[in-house]
Design an enzyme around this catalytic site. Sequence first.
Site, PDB file in Angstrom:
ATOM      1  N   GLY A 106      34.130  41.425  46.306  1.00 54.65           N
ATOM      2  CA  GLY A 106      34.627  40.654  45.173  1.00 54.65           C
ATOM      3  C   GLY A 106      35.258  41.507  44.089  1.00 54.65           C
ATOM      4  N   SER A 107      36.529  41.251  43.763  1.00 54.67           N
ATOM      5  CA  SER A 107      37.232  42.134  42.843  1.00 54.67           C
ATOM      6  C   SER A 107      38.605  41.566  42.497  1.00 54.67           C
ATOM      7  CB  SER A 107      37.374  43.518  43.479  1.00 54.67           C
ATOM      8  OG  SER A 107      37.731  43.388  44.847  1.00 54.67           O
ATOM      9  N   ARG A 108      39.470  42.411  41.902  1.00 51.15           N
ATOM     10  CA  ARG A 108      40.791  41.955  41.468  1.00 51.15           C
ATOM     11  C   ARG A 108      41.790  43.095  41.536  1.00 51.15           C
ATOM     12  NH1 ARG A 108      41.108  39.909  35.458  1.00 51.15           N
ATOM     13  NH2 ARG A 108      42.728  41.436  34.956  1.00 51.15           N
ATOM     14  N   ILE A 167      40.363  46.666  40.332  1.00 48.24           N
ATOM     15  CA  ILE A 167      39.332  46.372  39.339  1.00 48.24           C
ATOM     16  C   ILE A 167      38.071  45.887  40.038  1.00 48.24           C
ATOM     17  CG2 ILE A 167      38.733  44.996  37.310  1.00 48.24           C
ATOM     18  CD1 ILE A 167      41.726  44.714  36.758  1.00 48.24           C
ATOM     19  N   MET A 185      40.111  38.390  44.261  1.00 52.92           N
ATOM     20  CA  MET A 185      39.532  38.326  45.601  1.00 52.92           C
ATOM     21  C   MET A 185      38.075  37.890  45.521  1.00 52.92           C
ATOM     22  SD  MET A 185      40.995  41.925  47.147  1.00 52.92           S
ATOM     23  CE  MET A 185      40.558  42.859  45.668  1.00 52.92           C
TER      24      MET A 185
END
Length: 232
Positions: free
Chosen positions: A189-191, A159, A102
């Site tokens: 912002g991440s995953r 994450i 993301m």
Amino acid sequence: MSLFNTVRNTIVPVHKEGYPFVAAFFVASLVLGWIFKPLFWIGMIFTLWCAYFFRDPERVTPQDDDLVISPADGKVSAIQMVTPPAELNLGSEPMLRISVFMNVFNCHVNRAPMHGRIVSINYRSGSFVNAELDKASEDNERNGLVIETGHGQIGVVQIAGLVARRILCWANPNEPVDAGERFGLIRFGSRLDVFLPAGAAPRVSLGQTAVAGETVIAEFASAKGPVISRRS
């Protein structure tokens, strides 16, 4: 249809976790505008961006127990067989991992990929390297959920990324969860990694755009045959 209903159905709602940030940007805009009027409009641009970031649209989730739904909006950044994180207690055998990255422009509300029951939730502190890098799975701050489904246990790992500094999870162990149900959010912002046991086949390709709660990212084999055609 009344004008009020038209506006309500058109405007995407903002998640409550974003209220303090939107309010802070708005107040800052007022203060800056009091100092120098053009700064108000610059501040309002950031206020609108913040509201956009914390948007929480409704989604229509496919209802099939064999389907695995994307837990996040973003780009499919990895499809590979890897050993799941030790804290998930999913064993040492490789599992299918599908990762969705993301960026700061994606909706960051996270959704459950399958129906089931939450077995455990495990938080691990860590660093904040770019979440798109493979080592982020091991090094970064993360929060892992294990969900018992009709096809066995799956793992879902939030994450944190280079900018993200806060993982939120509203789920609790032993609670039931529906596919597409909101369970958390990661700021800026991440995953999301999904770990799937044997029998699951990917239904997305690298670089594909995924929509949380709607895009089918994998499917388990069943007697009724596949629901989704395999993506090349």
